[in-house]
Scaffold this motif. Structure first.
Motif, PDB file in Angstrom:
ATOM      1  N   THR A  21     -34.188   2.755   6.602  1.00  0.00           N
ATOM      2  CA  THR A  21     -34.135   2.386   8.001  1.00  0.00           C
ATOM      3  C   THR A  21     -33.564   3.555   8.851  1.00  0.00           C
ATOM      4  O   THR A  21     -33.141   4.693   8.130  1.00  0.00           O
ATOM      5  N   GLY A  34     -37.581  -0.622  10.542  1.00  0.00           N
ATOM      6  CA  GLY A  34     -36.760  -1.679  10.606  1.00  0.00           C
ATOM      7  C   GLY A  34     -36.514  -2.147   9.038  1.00  0.00           C
ATOM      8  O   GLY A  34     -37.697  -2.496   8.437  1.00  0.00           O
ATOM      9  N   GLY A  58     -28.958  -4.812  19.043  1.00  0.00           N
ATOM     10  CA  GLY A  58     -29.994  -5.282  18.055  1.00  0.00           C
ATOM     11  C   GLY A  58     -30.156  -6.535  17.816  1.00  0.00           C
ATOM     12  O   GLY A  58     -29.214  -7.399  18.177  1.00  0.00           O
ATOM     13  N   LEU A 104     -32.481  -7.221  12.698  1.00  0.00           N
ATOM     14  CA  LEU A 104     -31.913  -5.775  12.343  1.00  0.00           C
ATOM     15  C   LEU A 104     -30.680  -6.020  11.805  1.00  0.00           C
ATOM     16  O   LEU A 104     -29.837  -6.823  12.314  1.00  0.00           O
ATOM     17  N   VAL A 153     -28.340  -3.629  12.334  1.00  0.00           N
ATOM     18  CA  VAL A 153     -27.287  -3.292  13.204  1.00  0.00           C
ATOM     19  C   VAL A 153     -27.140  -4.620  14.155  1.00  0.00           C
ATOM     20  O   VAL A 153     -26.112  -4.752  14.650  1.00  0.00           O
ATOM     21  N   THR A 209     -23.495  -6.309  14.739  1.00  0.00           N
ATOM     22  CA  THR A 209     -23.071  -6.376  16.321  1.00  0.00           C
ATOM     23  C   THR A 209     -22.853  -7.776  16.723  1.00  0.00           C
ATOM     24  O   THR A 209     -21.593  -8.115  17.328  1.00  0.00           O
ATOM     25  N   GLU A 235     -36.429  -1.514  15.299  1.00  0.00           N
ATOM     26  CA  GLU A 235     -35.436  -0.607  14.647  1.00  0.00           C
ATOM     27  C   GLU A 235     -34.352  -0.138  15.414  1.00  0.00           C
ATOM     28  O   GLU A 235     -34.493  -0.143  16.713  1.00  0.00           O
ATOM     29  N   SER A 236     -33.434   0.605  14.778  1.00  0.00           N
ATOM     30  CA  SER A 236     -32.217   0.765  15.557  1.00  0.00           C
ATOM     31  C   SER A 236     -32.297   2.159  16.359  1.00  0.00           C
ATOM     32  O   SER A 236     -31.571   2.050  17.606  1.00  0.00           O
ATOM     33  N   ARG A 237     -33.413   2.696  16.249  1.00  0.00           N
ATOM     34  CA  ARG A 237     -33.341   3.898  17.282  1.00  0.00           C
ATOM     35  C   ARG A 237     -33.773   3.353  18.752  1.00  0.00           C
ATOM     36  O   ARG A 237     -33.757   4.309  19.440  1.00  0.00           O
ATOM     37  N   ILE A 280     -32.184   1.402  20.051  1.00  0.00           N
ATOM     38  CA  ILE A 280     -30.928   1.381  20.803  1.00  0.00           C
ATOM     39  C   ILE A 280     -30.541   2.866  21.392  1.00  0.00           C
ATOM     40  O   ILE A 280     -30.285   3.021  22.583  1.00  0.00           O
ATOM     41  N   THR A 285     -24.241   0.489  18.089  1.00  0.00           N
ATOM     42  CA  THR A 285     -24.949   1.166  16.969  1.00  0.00           C
ATOM     43  C   THR A 285     -24.193   1.679  16.074  1.00  0.00           C
ATOM     44  O   THR A 285     -22.931   1.749  15.967  1.00  0.00           O
ATOM     45  N   GLU A 287     -26.130   7.048  14.107  1.00  0.00           N
ATOM     46  CA  GLU A 287     -27.125   7.128  15.038  1.00  0.00           C
ATOM     47  C   GLU A 287     -26.340   7.875  16.297  1.00  0.00           C
ATOM     48  O   GLU A 287     -27.284   8.509  17.133  1.00  0.00           O
TER      49      GLU A 287
END
Length: 240
Positions: free
Chosen positions: A13, A42, A118, A122, A124, A128, A151-153, A155, A169, A173
């Protein structure tokens, strides 16, 4: 006689992108014959690709649900599944933000209009929700969400572009972009420990070389590199 050239397919990921690329450079100084082909996406999307039989050797994600799902289906070598490093969840804001925020509970403030976070697809997003639920603010914060679903990117990009005032996040990141700064770290009692989980995929075409790379990733040399990117080495009792 030179060693046979080997390509390892490594699925992971996005939070691990930068550290894994540096680790590959270090590894190849000793193992000239090994090339690492990374696929970053992801956790759920990667799980689906492994289930469909795509050829991966190593799998690294933060989602317990995804690892457990693949394990139950017999698609990972169970004895190779391990906790590699741990990390923290943080609030991120643009580097030039003047927003006064120092605590996750500040997310309920009227000053904050939009929060990048997310979904449950995900890892993340799962962490969360756990944090916000334990703090008793999930419903209030959810109403402000700018959702990341792939995917976390997503965010970090939403906060960098100021589509969101704040993002939730992983610490690595936050450290990956000079356009961001960390505003707060989630209280340790608001979530279970967050581990990077590593495994050898059962249909690996190069299991010997893949295990050798996994051994390198767990070495003290690799740990010092992980720590530079915002990950934390974990105690031996937490590794399995």
């Amino acid at each position: 006689m030179p060693a046979k050239a080997v390509s390892l397919n490594f699925a992971s990921t996005p939070p691990y992108r930068d550290v894994l690329i540096e680790l590959e450079r270090q590894y190849r100084q000793e193992k000239f014959n090994v090339t690492i082909n990374y696929t970053f996406s992801g956790a759920t999307a990667l799980r689906d690709r492994i289930e469909q039989g795509e050829s991966f050797d190593i799998f690294l994600v933060t989602s317990n649900l995804v690892i457990d799902d693949l394990q139950k289906k017999g698609l990972l070598l169970e004895e190779t599944i391990k906790n590699l490093v741990s990390t923290q969840m943080v609030l991120i804001v643009p580097a030039d933000s003047s927003l006064a925020i120092a605590d996750f509970k500040d997310l309920t403030s009227d000053r904050i209009k939009t929060i990048a976070m997310g979904t449950q697809r995900l890892g993340v997003g799962q962490h969360t929700k756990e944090i916000l639920t334990n703090l008793g603010i999930f419903q209030q914060v959810q109403s402000k969400a700018v959702w990341a679903n792939v995917e976390s990117r997503e965010i970090t990009k939403a906060v960098e572009s100021k589509q969101a005032d704040v993002g939730i996040t992983f610490l690595p990141e936050a450290k990956s972009s000079k356009k961001l700064k960390t505003a707060a770290i989630a209280p340790t009692d608001s979530h279970k420990p967050i581990f990077a989980r590593l495994a050898l995929v059962k249909n690996s075409q190069n299991p010997v070389e893949a295990k050798a790379f996994i051994d390198f990733l767990t070495s003290s040399k690799a740990m010092s590199i992980f720590e530079k990117y915002g990950f934390t080495a974990i105690s031996p009792s937490s590794k399995s």
